[in-house]
Design a protein around this motif. Sequence first.
Motif, short mmCIF file in Angstrom:
data_model
loop_
_atom_site.label_atom_id
_atom_site.label_comp_id
_atom_site.label_asym_id
_atom_site.label_seq_id
_atom_site.Cartn_x
_atom_site.Cartn_y
_atom_site.Cartn_z
N MET A 1 0.86 -1.17 0.00
CA MET A 1 0.00 0.00 0.00
C MET A 1 0.90 1.23 0.00
N LYS A 2 0.53 2.21 -0.79
CA LYS A 2 1.26 3.47 -0.85
C LYS A 2 0.84 4.35 0.33
N LEU A 3 1.75 5.25 0.69
CA LEU A 3 1.49 6.16 1.80
C LEU A 3 0.24 6.99 1.54
N ALA A 4 0.05 7.46 0.33
CA ALA A 4 -1.14 8.27 0.00
C ALA A 4 -2.43 7.49 0.24
N GLU A 5 -2.42 6.21 -0.07
CA GLU A 5 -3.61 5.38 0.18
C GLU A 5 -3.87 5.26 1.68
N ALA A 6 -2.80 5.10 2.45
CA ALA A 6 -2.94 5.01 3.90
C ALA A 6 -3.48 6.31 4.48
N LEU A 7 -3.04 7.44 3.94
CA LEU A 7 -3.54 8.73 4.40
C LEU A 7 -5.03 8.88 4.10
N ALA A 8 -5.45 8.39 2.94
CA ALA A 8 -6.87 8.43 2.59
C ALA A 8 -7.68 7.52 3.53
N GLU A 9 -7.13 6.35 3.83
CA GLU A 9 -7.81 5.44 4.77
C GLU A 9 -7.90 6.05 6.16
N ARG A 10 -6.82 6.75 6.57
CA ARG A 10 -6.83 7.41 7.89
C ARG A 10 -7.95 8.44 7.94
N ALA A 11 -8.06 9.25 6.89
CA ALA A 11 -9.11 10.28 6.86
C ALA A 11 -10.50 9.64 6.91
N ALA A 12 -10.68 8.55 6.19
CA ALA A 12 -11.97 7.86 6.19
C ALA A 12 -12.27 7.28 7.57
N ALA A 13 -11.26 6.74 8.23
CA ALA A 13 -11.46 6.16 9.57
C ALA A 13 -11.82 7.25 10.57
N VAL A 14 -11.18 8.40 10.47
CA VAL A 14 -11.50 9.51 11.38
C VAL A 14 -12.94 9.96 11.17
N ARG A 15 -13.36 10.06 9.90
CA ARG A 15 -14.76 10.42 9.61
C ARG A 15 -15.71 9.37 10.17
#
Length: 157
Positions: A1-15
């Motif tokens: 997984m790329k870092l950008a994908e992980a950042l998107a997942e983090r944002a989704a998890a926070v939401r």
Amino acid sequence: MKLAEALAERAAAVRRVEQLRSRVEASARYQEGETPAEDAARLLAEADEVLDTLEALIRRINRTNATVELGPDGTLTDALARRDVLRLRHATLTAAADAAAGSGGRGGYGRQLRSELLMLSALPVAELRERADLVARDLRQLDVRIQRANWEADLVV
């Protein structure tokens, strides 16, 4: 997984956690004789699971940021710190220039009546705006390097 994908997942998890928290609050109390809209205990358990996943993801993102080299900017963590400071510096310079120019509803240099005191600038507005423009350019360039690294770097395990 790329870092950008992980950042998107983090944002989704926070939401998702925020949505679950709101639903828990709405269902935590109900009137006698009524049925709650949702099972607050189940929602809270789901929030705990998402939070555990979020913590693990944040740890991996932070480890990745600390190891990815971004050339003269140091690590990605160093670049993120620099970006935060550049944003604050730009906001400070812009606010100072606006205040010195009389922006923000405080009136300009002029006066309406001869009996009013003339407002003068204590700071060189043009110079402040030039500095703010240079900081904004540096910020944009750094942000591009950070975004590129986000899409190129693999997430650390």
